[in-house]
Design an enzyme around this catalytic site. Structure first.
Site: not given
Ligand code: URA
Length: 440
Positions: A162, A169, A188, A83, A184
Site C-alpha cells: 500500500d 498514486r 491495512k 478508521h 488501500s
Molecule cells: N486513505 C487511505 O488509507 N488510502 C487511500 O487511498 C485514501 C485514503
C-alpha cells in the site's frame, strides 16, 4: 506470470481480472518484476474502468499479504478497528477508542501521521509530553490485553504494497479511484489483524469525498469488499462541511477530547462518536439493536469510565498523566487573532477545508514526511453553522507563533465564511450508516 503489458491491456479494455492473477500481479510488483511505470499504468486503467467487488477483494488480500500480519489471537475477539477517511478537527478516535475500551471491547488502533489539510491522530497524541506512538507489535498487543486500548503508529512492515502504491498514486493522479481507496484502507486493516472495522466516511469540503453520492459509493465499496473477505465493515457517513467540534490543531484537539470525555462534548462531536461507537458494539454482538447500543455508549460516557481508560493509555505509553486532570498543561501558541462576522445574521458557511489549510500553514501539519509539527498552533471554532451571530462577533480564534502568521491565517479563512441575512439550517452531524448485513 502473465506479461505485464497484457495484464494492463486486460484492464484497459475493461475486462475482469481473475482473483489469482491480481495476487500474482501485486506479488510480482513487490518482487521488482513489475515496474513502477507498469503499476502506475495499471492503476490508471483501474481508475477509468473500475473493478468488481471480487477484484477489489483480491487486490485487498494481495496487498495485505505483501508484509507481516499483526497477531491479535491473544486478545478476545472480535478484533475491532476504527478508521476515518480524514477530516478537519477530527479527534473522534481519541473519544471512541476509550469509550469502547470502557465498554469491554479492546481496540488496537493503528494510525498515521497527518498529510495534506487533515491532521493525524499520532500528531495529536504526540502533543502530550512523553507520549510514545512507536510501539513494537508485542508491546501494543500486551497493552491492549492489559488495559483494553492502544493507539500507535502503523508499522511499515504491515501492507508495504500500500505504501508503495499510494506513493505512485499520489504523483500520477490516481488517488481518487474508489476500488484503489477501498483496497488501500482495508488492506491495512486486514494486515493489522482486524476482523471488524467501523469506518467514519467524512463528507464535505474538508473531506476526501466532497459529495454525498461519492461518499456513499465509497462506503458501498468498503462494505461489499469486506463481505467478500469475511470482514465485517460498517460505515458511518459524517459531516465535514465545517470543522468537527470546537477545535482544530494538535494540542487543542487533545484538550477538547479530554473535555468531551469529561462530559462536555460539542453536540456534533458527541453525535459522531456515539454513532461510531454504537456501530462497533453492534458489530461485536454486544447490543441487540442500535437503540440498545446507543444507550450503552451514553451510559459509559456519563460515568467517566472512558476518561479513565484514556488516562491509563497516556500513562502506559509514557505520556505525562497530569494532562488528563489538567489539560491546560498542553502548551498552546501564544499569539491570537480572531476572524469576526462581517455582518449580523446566521452563519451559513465556515469552510472546513480552508480552516484545515490555514491551520496546516501555521505549522500543525507537514508538507512532506519527516517535517516537524507544531503542536501548539490551531483554531478554536467559536460559532457553528446555523447559529445567529452579531456583526463583529468572533467566529474563529487562530493560535499562531507570530502576528503575521496569525493575520495570514485569518485572511485564508475569510473567503470561506458566509453570514446570511435569513436563518441558515444547521448541519446534521451524521448523514447515514451503510452496513454489511451478511458479515455482522
Ligand atoms: N486513505 C487511505 O488509507 N488510502 C487511500 O487511498 C485514501 C485514503
Amino acid at each position: 506470470m502473465i506479461r505485464p503489458a497484457d495484464f494492463i491491456e486486460e484492464k484497459k479494455r475493461g475486462r475482469e481480472h481473475a482473483a489469482e492473477a491480481i495476487g500474482r500481479w501485486v506479488a510480482a510488483f513487490m518482487a521488482g518484476e513489475v515496474s513502477d511505470a507498469q503499476m502506475a499504468a495499471w492503476m490508471m486503467a483501474v481508475l477509468w474502468r473500475g473493478m468488481t467487488p471480487a477484484e477489489t477483494a483480491a487486490l485487498t488480500a494481495a496487498m495485505a499479504a505483501s508484509g507481516e500480519r499483526l497477531d491479535l489471537s491473544s486478545l478476545p475477539g472480535p478484533h475491532l478497528d476504527k478508521h476515518s477517511t480524514g477530516g478537519v478537527g477530527d479527534k473522534v478516535t481519541l473519544v471512541v477508542v476509550p469509550l469502547l475500551a470502557a465498554l469491554g471491547l479492546p481496540v488496537v488502533k493503528l494510525s498515521g501521521h497527518g498529510l495534506g489539510h487533515t491532521g493525524g491522530t499520532l500528531d495529536k497524541l504526540e502533543s502530550i509530553p512523553g507520549f510514545r506512538t512507536r510501539l513494537e507489535a508485542e508491546e501494543a498487543v500486551a497493552q491492549a490485553r492489559r488495559i483494553g486500548l492502544v493507539v500507535a503508529g502503523h508499522s511499515e512492515r504491515l501492507a508495504p504494497a500500500d505504501a508503495r502504491m499510494y506513493a505512485l498514486r499520489d504523483v500520477t493522479a490516481t488517488v481518487d479511484s474508489v476500488p484503489l481507496i477501498t483496497a488501500s484502507i482495508l488492506s491495512k486493516k486486514v494486515a493489522g489483524g482486524a476482523d471488524a472495522v467501523v469506518i467514519d466516511v467524512k463528507v464535505g469540503s474538508g473531506a476526501f469525498m466532497t459529495g454525498e453520492a461519492e461518499a456513499r459509493r465509497l462506503a458501498g465499496s468498503l462494505v461489499a469488499t469486506g463481505a467478500h473477505l469475511g470482514l465485517a465493515v460498517h460505515c458511518v457517513l459524517t459531516q465535514m462541511e465545517q470543522p468537527l467540534g470546537r477545535t482544530v490543531g494538535n494540542a487543542l484537539e487533545v484538550r477538547e477530547a479530554i473535555e468531551a470525555l469529561r462530559g462536555s462534548a460539542e453536540p456534533d462531536l458527541r453525535a459522531c462518536s456515539e454513532a461510531l461507537a454504537a456501530e462497533a458494539l453492534l458489530m461485536a454482538g454486544m447490543a441487540a439493536d442500535e437503540e440498545e447500543a446507543r444507550a450503552r455508549v451514553a451510559g459509559v460516557w456519563t460515568k467517566g469510565a472512558a476518561l479513565e481508560r484514556f488516562a491509563r493509555m497516556v500513562e502506559a505509553q509514557g505520556g505525562d498523566p497530569r494532562v488528563v486532570e489538567e489539560p491546560e498543561r498542553l502548551e498552546l501558541a501564544p499569539v491570537q487573532a480572531e476572524l469576526r462576522a462581517p455582518a449580523a445574521g446566521w452563519l451559513a458557511r465556515l469552510d472546513a477545508r480552508l480552516v484545515g489549510e490555514a491551520v496546516m500553514a501555521l505549522g500543525a501539519g507537514r508538507r512532506r514526511e519527516g517535517d516537524a509539527v507544531d503542536h501548539g498552533v490551531g483554531a478554536e471554532v467559536l460559532a457553528k453553522v446555523g447559529q445567529r451571530v452579531e456583526a463583529g462577533q468572533p467566529l474563529l480564534r487562530l493560535r499562531a507563533r507570530d502576528g503575521e502568521a496569525a493575520r495570514e491565517a485569518v485572511r485564508r479563512v475569510e473567503t470561506g465564511v458566509r453570514v446570511a441575512p435569513v436563518p441558515a439550517p444547521s448541519l446534521a452531524p451524521v448523514l447515514g450508516v451503510v452496513r454489511n448485513p451478511t458479515a455482522s
